[in-house]
Design a protein around this motif. Structure first.
Motif, PDB file in Angstrom:
ATOM      1  N   LEU A  52      32.162 -35.351  -9.305  1.00 15.30           N
ATOM      2  CA  LEU A  52      31.755 -36.078  -8.109  1.00 15.30           C
ATOM      3  C   LEU A  52      30.551 -36.926  -8.466  1.00 15.30           C
ATOM      4  CD1 LEU A  52      32.696 -33.029  -6.919  1.00 15.30           C
ATOM      5  CD2 LEU A  52      32.239 -34.255  -4.851  1.00 15.30           C
ATOM      6  N   SER A  53      30.622 -38.203  -8.161  1.00 23.37           N
ATOM      7  CA  SER A  53      29.547 -39.132  -8.460  1.00 23.37           C
ATOM      8  C   SER A  53      28.942 -39.646  -7.171  1.00 23.37           C
ATOM      9  CB  SER A  53      30.087 -40.306  -9.279  1.00 23.37           C
ATOM     10  OG  SER A  53      29.101 -41.283  -9.440  1.00 23.37           O
ATOM     11  N   GLN A  54      27.602 -39.673  -7.125  1.00 25.16           N
ATOM     12  CA  GLN A  54      26.891 -40.210  -5.972  1.00 25.16           C
ATOM     13  C   GLN A  54      25.881 -41.234  -6.464  1.00 25.16           C
ATOM     14  OE1 GLN A  54      25.137 -37.130  -3.606  1.00 25.16           O
ATOM     15  NE2 GLN A  54      26.707 -35.678  -4.153  1.00 25.16           N
ATOM     16  N   HIS A  55      25.726 -42.297  -5.686  1.00 21.96           N
ATOM     17  CA  HIS A  55      24.713 -43.290  -6.048  1.00 21.96           C
ATOM     18  C   HIS A  55      23.337 -42.684  -5.833  1.00 21.96           C
ATOM     19  CE1 HIS A  55      22.325 -46.998  -5.942  1.00 21.96           C
ATOM     20  NE2 HIS A  55      23.243 -47.424  -6.785  1.00 21.96           N
ATOM     21  N   VAL A  66      26.452 -36.679   2.967  1.00 23.15           N
ATOM     22  CA  VAL A  66      27.416 -35.587   2.831  1.00 23.15           C
ATOM     23  C   VAL A  66      28.572 -36.078   1.969  1.00 23.15           C
ATOM     24  CG1 VAL A  66      28.971 -34.027   4.040  1.00 23.15           C
ATOM     25  CG2 VAL A  66      26.790 -34.654   5.077  1.00 23.15           C
ATOM     26  N   CYS A  67      28.850 -35.363   0.884  1.00 23.79           N
ATOM     27  CA  CYS A  67      29.998 -35.667   0.027  1.00 23.79           C
ATOM     28  C   CYS A  67      30.987 -34.507   0.117  1.00 23.79           C
ATOM     29  CB  CYS A  67      29.555 -35.860  -1.415  1.00 23.79           C
ATOM     30  SG  CYS A  67      28.445 -37.267  -1.627  1.00 23.79           S
ATOM     31  N   VAL A  68      32.267 -34.831   0.177  1.00 24.69           N
ATOM     32  CA  VAL A  68      33.304 -33.810   0.360  1.00 24.69           C
ATOM     33  C   VAL A  68      34.257 -33.848  -0.825  1.00 24.69           C
ATOM     34  CG1 VAL A  68      35.181 -32.991   1.830  1.00 24.69           C
ATOM     35  CG2 VAL A  68      33.123 -33.970   2.862  1.00 24.69           C
ATOM     36  N   CYS A  99      31.794 -39.890   0.149  1.00 20.98           N
ATOM     37  CA  CYS A  99      30.493 -39.555   0.719  1.00 20.98           C
ATOM     38  C   CYS A  99      30.265 -40.380   1.980  1.00 20.98           C
ATOM     39  CB  CYS A  99      29.371 -39.818  -0.271  1.00 20.98           C
ATOM     40  SG  CYS A  99      29.490 -38.886  -1.806  1.00 20.98           S
ATOM     41  N   ALA A 100      29.458 -39.838   2.883  1.00 26.23           N
ATOM     42  CA  ALA A 100      29.096 -40.549   4.109  1.00 26.23           C
ATOM     43  C   ALA A 100      27.643 -40.236   4.449  1.00 26.23           C
ATOM     44  CB  ALA A 100      29.998 -40.134   5.262  1.00 26.23           C
ATOM     45  N   VAL A 101      26.971 -41.198   5.051  1.00 25.07           N
ATOM     46  CA  VAL A 101      25.607 -41.002   5.555  1.00 25.07           C
ATOM     47  C   VAL A 101      25.721 -40.755   7.053  1.00 25.07           C
ATOM     48  CG1 VAL A 101      23.339 -42.047   5.863  1.00 25.07           C
ATOM     49  CG2 VAL A 101      24.630 -42.476   3.768  1.00 25.07           C
ATOM     50  N   ILE A 102      25.204 -39.605   7.503  1.00 25.44           N
ATOM     51  CA  ILE A 102      25.316 -39.208   8.906  1.00 25.44           C
ATOM     52  C   ILE A 102      23.937 -38.841   9.440  1.00 25.44           C
ATOM     53  CG2 ILE A 102      27.688 -38.370   8.591  1.00 25.44           C
ATOM     54  CD1 ILE A 102      26.496 -35.516   8.612  1.00 25.44           C
ATOM     55  N   GLY A 131      18.374 -35.037   3.392  1.00 26.99           N
ATOM     56  CA  GLY A 131      18.992 -34.146   2.416  1.00 26.99           C
ATOM     57  C   GLY A 131      20.313 -34.712   1.919  1.00 26.99           C
ATOM     58  N   VAL A 132      20.750 -34.250   0.745  1.00 24.94           N
ATOM     59  CA  VAL A 132      22.038 -34.639   0.171  1.00 24.94           C
ATOM     60  C   VAL A 132      22.846 -33.372  -0.071  1.00 24.94           C
ATOM     61  CG1 VAL A 132      23.199 -35.784  -1.760  1.00 24.94           C
ATOM     62  CG2 VAL A 132      21.029 -36.688  -0.903  1.00 24.94           C
ATOM     63  N   TYR A 133      24.083 -33.351   0.418  1.00 23.67           N
ATOM     64  CA  TYR A 133      24.903 -32.148   0.403  1.00 23.67           C
ATOM     65  C   TYR A 133      26.277 -32.446  -0.182  1.00 23.67           C
ATOM     66  CZ  TYR A 133      21.381 -30.667   3.770  1.00 23.67           C
ATOM     67  OH  TYR A 133      20.191 -30.378   4.386  1.00 23.67           O
ATOM     68  N   THR A 134      26.853 -31.440  -0.842  1.00 22.96           N
ATOM     69  CA  THR A 134      28.237 -31.493  -1.286  1.00 22.96           C
ATOM     70  C   THR A 134      28.997 -30.363  -0.601  1.00 22.96           C
ATOM     71  OG1 THR A 134      27.671 -32.444  -3.431  1.00 22.96           O
ATOM     72  CG2 THR A 134      29.796 -31.336  -3.266  1.00 22.96           C
ATOM     73  N   ILE A 135      30.095 -30.711   0.041  1.00 27.33           N
ATOM     74  CA  ILE A 135      30.948 -29.734   0.728  1.00 27.33           C
ATOM     75  C   ILE A 135      32.238 -29.620  -0.072  1.00 27.33           C
ATOM     76  CG2 ILE A 135      31.987 -29.091   2.924  1.00 27.33           C
ATOM     77  CD1 ILE A 135      29.000 -29.647   3.157  1.00 27.33           C
TER      78      ILE A 135
END
Length: 199
Positions: A52-55, A66-68, A99-102, A131-135
């Protein structure tokens, strides 16, 4: 400085109850200005790995990222992700994490199958400020359901309140007032009236 993507090898080794080991290597490409999660799952005597890659950016104030990720054995199925009945991510597959910003806060999160609106898993979650989360939708250890949502904190939320600035402003303002008064007294009475002594 921008670093070109680099390929690294991730080695995974498992040992089961009978002391039988299994290993697998994954070749993954990583680059600059991203952070990565490597999700490992094990099903039917096979090891699965998913990158999983996040900027690399912190969410704005009052928001959370939140990334799923979906475990690979759900290959071929598409899912939608809901937060309190509001859809935040669509058409997620085991090969396509999103990923989404909520808004930060307390929510009920659920993942539904796209074709039939079957709820695969749901749970109450708390997403903190910035915060940054992975689900991860994974196999459940609970016998009541087949799947569960596991929450990982990639970046701790910011918990320092803005109100901690108030004492600092009080101290700075008090210092400015005291310095201003003593400076004016020195200027008015020390310099100006010193020249008036001959009159």
């Amino acid at each position: 400085m921008v670093i070109a993507p680099e390929t690294v090898i991730v080695s995974v080794k498992t040992i089961n109850c009978n002391n039988l080991s299994q290993s697998k290597n994954f070749s993954v490409a990583i680059g600059d200005r991203h952070w990565y999660n490597f999700v490992i799952s094990y099903h039917n005597d096979e090891i699965f790995g998913q990158l999983l890659s996040q900027h690399k950016s912190i969410p704005p104030p009052g928001k959370a990222t939140v990334c799923v990720a979906i475990i690979p054995r759900m290959e071929g199925k598409q899912f939608n992700v809901f937060i309190d009945e509001n859809i935040i991510l669509q058409n997620i597959t085991s090969n396509n994490s999103k990923c989404a910003v909520i808004n930060a806060g307390h929510f009920t999160m659920k993942i539904e199958w796209l074709d039939s609106s079957i709820i695969f898993a749901s749970r109450n979650v708390v997403f903190g400020n910035r915060g940054v989360y992975t689900i991860v939708l994974t196999d459940s250890k609970d016998k009541k359901s087949n799947f569960s949502l596991v929450v990982y904190k990639d970046l701790e939320p910011k918990t320092v309140s803005m109100f901690w600035q108030i004492p600092q402003y009080v101290v700075i303002t008090s210092g400015e007032i005291l310095f201003s008064i003593t400076g004016k007294l020195f200027f008015c009475f020390g310099i100006i009236f010193a020249g008036c002594g001959n009159y």
